[in-house]
Motif scaffolding. Structure first.
Motif, mmCIF file in Angstrom:
data_model
loop_
_atom_site.group_PDB
_atom_site.id
_atom_site.type_symbol
_atom_site.label_atom_id
_atom_site.label_comp_id
_atom_site.label_asym_id
_atom_site.label_seq_id
_atom_site.Cartn_x
_atom_site.Cartn_y
_atom_site.Cartn_z
ATOM 1 N N ASN A 77 14.686 -48.952 41.020
ATOM 2 C CA ASN A 77 15.779 -49.049 39.970
ATOM 3 C C ASN A 77 17.108 -48.334 39.573
ATOM 4 O OD1 ASN A 77 14.491 -51.308 38.041
ATOM 5 N ND2 ASN A 77 12.453 -49.887 38.957
ATOM 6 N N ALA A 78 16.697 -46.673 41.141
ATOM 7 C CA ALA A 78 18.547 -46.212 40.815
ATOM 8 C C ALA A 78 19.471 -47.279 40.398
ATOM 9 C CB ALA A 78 18.313 -46.001 42.445
ATOM 10 N N GLY A 79 20.353 -47.161 39.636
ATOM 11 C CA GLY A 79 21.704 -47.763 39.240
ATOM 12 C C GLY A 79 21.493 -48.185 38.606
ATOM 13 N N ASN A 80 20.434 -48.752 37.485
ATOM 14 C CA ASN A 80 19.852 -49.705 36.925
ATOM 15 C C ASN A 80 19.537 -49.135 35.206
ATOM 16 O OD1 ASN A 80 19.497 -52.138 38.096
ATOM 17 N ND2 ASN A 80 18.162 -51.547 38.579
ATOM 18 N N HIS A 81 20.277 -49.435 34.314
ATOM 19 C CA HIS A 81 19.905 -48.545 32.996
ATOM 20 C C HIS A 81 18.234 -48.652 32.538
ATOM 21 C CE1 HIS A 81 23.650 -49.643 32.245
ATOM 22 N NE2 HIS A 81 24.040 -49.071 31.426
ATOM 23 N N VAL A 82 17.816 -47.996 32.013
ATOM 24 C CA VAL A 82 16.493 -47.650 31.421
ATOM 25 C C VAL A 82 16.106 -48.439 30.448
ATOM 26 C CG1 VAL A 82 16.639 -45.199 32.117
ATOM 27 C CG2 VAL A 82 16.519 -46.187 29.654
ATOM 28 N N TYR A 83 17.134 -49.296 30.288
ATOM 29 C CA TYR A 83 16.573 -50.781 29.341
ATOM 30 C C TYR A 83 16.281 -51.579 29.890
ATOM 31 C CZ TYR A 83 22.156 -50.837 28.776
ATOM 32 O OH TYR A 83 22.961 -51.424 29.328
ATOM 33 N N GLY A 131 19.774 -50.303 23.571
ATOM 34 C CA GLY A 131 20.699 -49.567 22.107
ATOM 35 C C GLY A 131 20.245 -48.264 21.392
ATOM 36 N N ASP A 132 19.322 -47.685 22.455
ATOM 37 C CA ASP A 132 18.856 -46.184 22.273
ATOM 38 C C ASP A 132 19.004 -45.114 23.008
ATOM 39 O OD1 ASP A 132 17.168 -47.081 19.771
ATOM 40 O OD2 ASP A 132 15.447 -46.881 21.267
ATOM 41 N N THR A 133 20.250 -45.380 24.304
ATOM 42 C CA THR A 133 20.407 -45.234 25.429
ATOM 43 C C THR A 133 20.693 -45.779 26.781
ATOM 44 O OG1 THR A 133 19.853 -43.296 26.962
ATOM 45 C CG2 THR A 133 17.722 -45.277 26.471
ATOM 46 N N ASP A 134 21.246 -44.980 27.017
ATOM 47 C CA ASP A 134 22.657 -45.568 27.979
ATOM 48 C C ASP A 134 22.579 -44.659 29.667
ATOM 49 O OD1 ASP A 134 24.099 -47.602 26.790
ATOM 50 O OD2 ASP A 134 25.347 -45.288 25.833
ATOM 51 N N LEU A 135 21.112 -44.319 29.513
ATOM 52 C CA LEU A 135 20.449 -43.330 30.770
ATOM 53 C C LEU A 135 20.397 -44.519 32.025
ATOM 54 C CD1 LEU A 135 17.540 -41.274 29.425
ATOM 55 C CD2 LEU A 135 19.272 -40.347 30.847
ATOM 56 N N LYS A 136 20.604 -43.952 32.843
ATOM 57 C CA LYS A 136 20.343 -45.143 34.141
ATOM 58 C C LYS A 136 19.314 -44.091 35.003
ATOM 59 C CE LYS A 136 24.580 -47.611 34.381
ATOM 60 N NZ LYS A 136 25.742 -47.818 34.824
#
Length: 344
Positions: free
Chosen positions: A56-62, A70-75
Motif C-alpha cells: 500500500n506504499a503511497g496510499n493514505h491509510v484511510y 478525516g482523522d489523519t493524512d498519514l500515508k
C-alpha cells in the motif's frame, strides 16, 4: 532508507512524560495494524512517524482503513524511518522473526511484537533482543523495565485472566475445562474458507479442539505462578458468527465458597485498570471496542465457574500492546485507552 538497513535514532528517546513517543508500525494494513492506528492517532503522548506496508506504499491509510478518513493524512510507506522510539510489529506469525533477522534494529528502539514468535521463553531471544511476555496482569513490573515485548495472544489473554488468580494461590489442583468463542477478526484479514462471510454468517464451528497454539503460553504463565502445575487444560475453541470479541467459560473443581472466590479475584485485579470482576451476568457488548476484560465468578457445588470476555483486537492485541508501551515509557497505563464500548 530501505527495509534492510539499520533503524537508528538521531535524538534521545523520551523517558516518560518528556517529549512525544515516536512510533513506527510495520504491517499497518491488517486488522491489528488498523486498531493500532486508531489508538495511536488519538494517543496524547505519541507521534506516528511511519506506517510500513509494501503493498500500500503511497496510499493514505484511510484508503485501507476507511473510518480514518478525516482523522489523519498519514500515508503508508515502503521505507523505515530512523526517527522512532518504539516499533510495533503487526505482522503474521513467523514474519516478525523474519523481519528482525533481515533488519538491524538499534538497541534503543523498543519492539512490541503482536505475533506469537517470541511468546515462549525458549523462543524469546533474537540477536541481542530479549522479549518479555507482555501480560500486564502477570508481568507489570518486568514490562516497566523491558526493552522488547511479546504481546500475548487473544485467546491466551482471555483465558489467562480467567485463571491467574487461582494459580496465584496454588488452587489449580484439577483439570480445567474451557469453551470459548471468538469473532471472525480473530482469523486475520486474509480470506479463507472459514472466514468468508457466506460461510461464517449464521454459522458456528469448533476448531483446534484440545490443540490450540495458545495453550503453550497459557501453561507457561500458569506455571510461573503455580510452580509444578501439570493438569490438563481442556480447551474447545469456537468460530463465532460475529465480528469481534471473545467469550470464554471455564470451570474446575474447587473448595472455595462464592464469596471467597469473588474476593480472591477482586483482590488480584484491584490494581489493574482494565480487568474487572463481578458475580453478575456479563455480555460482549459491554467490552467490545474497549481494552477491558470483564470476569464473572460463580460457584456451583464444588466447581468454580468463570466467564471471561474481552475484545480480541484490543485487549487481545493492539490495545494491550499500547498498554505495554505506556508501562515501558512510564506513562499512565490507561493513556489513550479510555475507549467507549458498543453497548447502548
Amino acid at each position: 532508507m530501505n527495509n534492510t538497513e539499520e533503524i537508528k535514532s538521531t535524538s534521545t528517546p523520551p523517558s516518560g512524560g518528556g517529549g512525544a513517543i515516536r512510533a513506527g508500525i510495520v504491517g499497518g494494513a491488517g486488522y491489528t495494524g488498523g486498531e493500532m492506528l486508531r489508538i495511536l492517532i488519538n494517543h496524547p503522548n505519541v507521534d506516528i512517524i511511519f506506517v510500513h506496508s509494501n503493498s500500500n506504499a503511497g496510499n493514505h491509510v484511510y484508503d485501507v482503513h476507511k473510518d480514518l478518513f478525516g482523522d489523519t493524512d498519514l500515508k503508508f510507506s515502503s521505507e523505515l524511518s530512523n526517527n522512532i522510539d518504539v516499533l510495533f510489529l503487526c505482522v503474521g506469525h513467523g514474519d516478525a522473526r523474519k523481519f528482525l533477522e533481515a533488519n538491524e534494529i538499534a538497541d534503543h528502539v523498543k519492539v512490541i511484537d503482536l505475533s506469537q514468535d517470541f511468546r515462549l521463553s525458549q523462543n524469546s531471544t533474537i540477536k541481542s533482543k530479549n522479549f518479555i511476555y507482555g501480560l500486564p496482569e502477570l508481568n507489570r513490573d518486568a514490562i516497566k523495565v523491558a526493552d522488547n515485548i511479546a504481546n500475548p495472544g487473544c485467546f491466551a489473554t482471555c483465558l489467562q485472566l480467567g485463571l491467574l488468580p487461582l494459580a496465584s494461590k496454588g488452587l489449580l489442583e484439577n483439570e480445567v475445562h474451557i469453551t470459548a468463542t471468538t469473532g471472525s477478526t480473530g482469523a486475520g484479514q486474509s480470506l479463507s474458507p472459514t472466514s468468508h462471510f457466506t460461510w461464517r454468517n449464521d454459522n458456528l464451528s469448533v476448531y483446534k479442539a484440545f490443540s490450540h497454539q495458545h495453550l503453550n503460553e497459557i501453561g507457561q504463565s500458569l506455571r510461573q505462578l503455580q510452580i509444578g502445575f501439570d493438569k490438563a487444560i481442556n480447551f474447545i475453541p469456537y468460530r463465532g458468527d460475529f465480528t469481534r470479541g471473545i467469550i470464554a467459560s471455564m470451570y474446575t473443581e474447587s473448595n472455595l465458597t462464592e464469596a471467597e472466590a469473588l474476593k480472591l479475584y477482586q483482590d488480584y485485579y484491584a490494581e489493574h485498570p482494565f480487568t474487572h470482576v463481578t458475580n453478575k451476568d456479563i455480555d460482549l457488548k459491554q467490552i467490545v471496542n474497549t481494552n477491558k476484560c470483564f470476569i464473572q465468578v460463580k460457584v456451583y457445588d464444588n466447581k468454580i465457574f468463570i466467564i471471561s470476555i474481552m475484545d480480541n483486537l484490543l485487549k487481545g492485541a493492539s490495545g494491550q500492546a499500547v498498554q505495554n508501551m505506556n508501562l515501558m515509557f512510564g506513562l499512565n497505563e490507561s493513556a489513550g485507552l479510555r475507549l467507549k464500548a458498543i453497548g447502548f
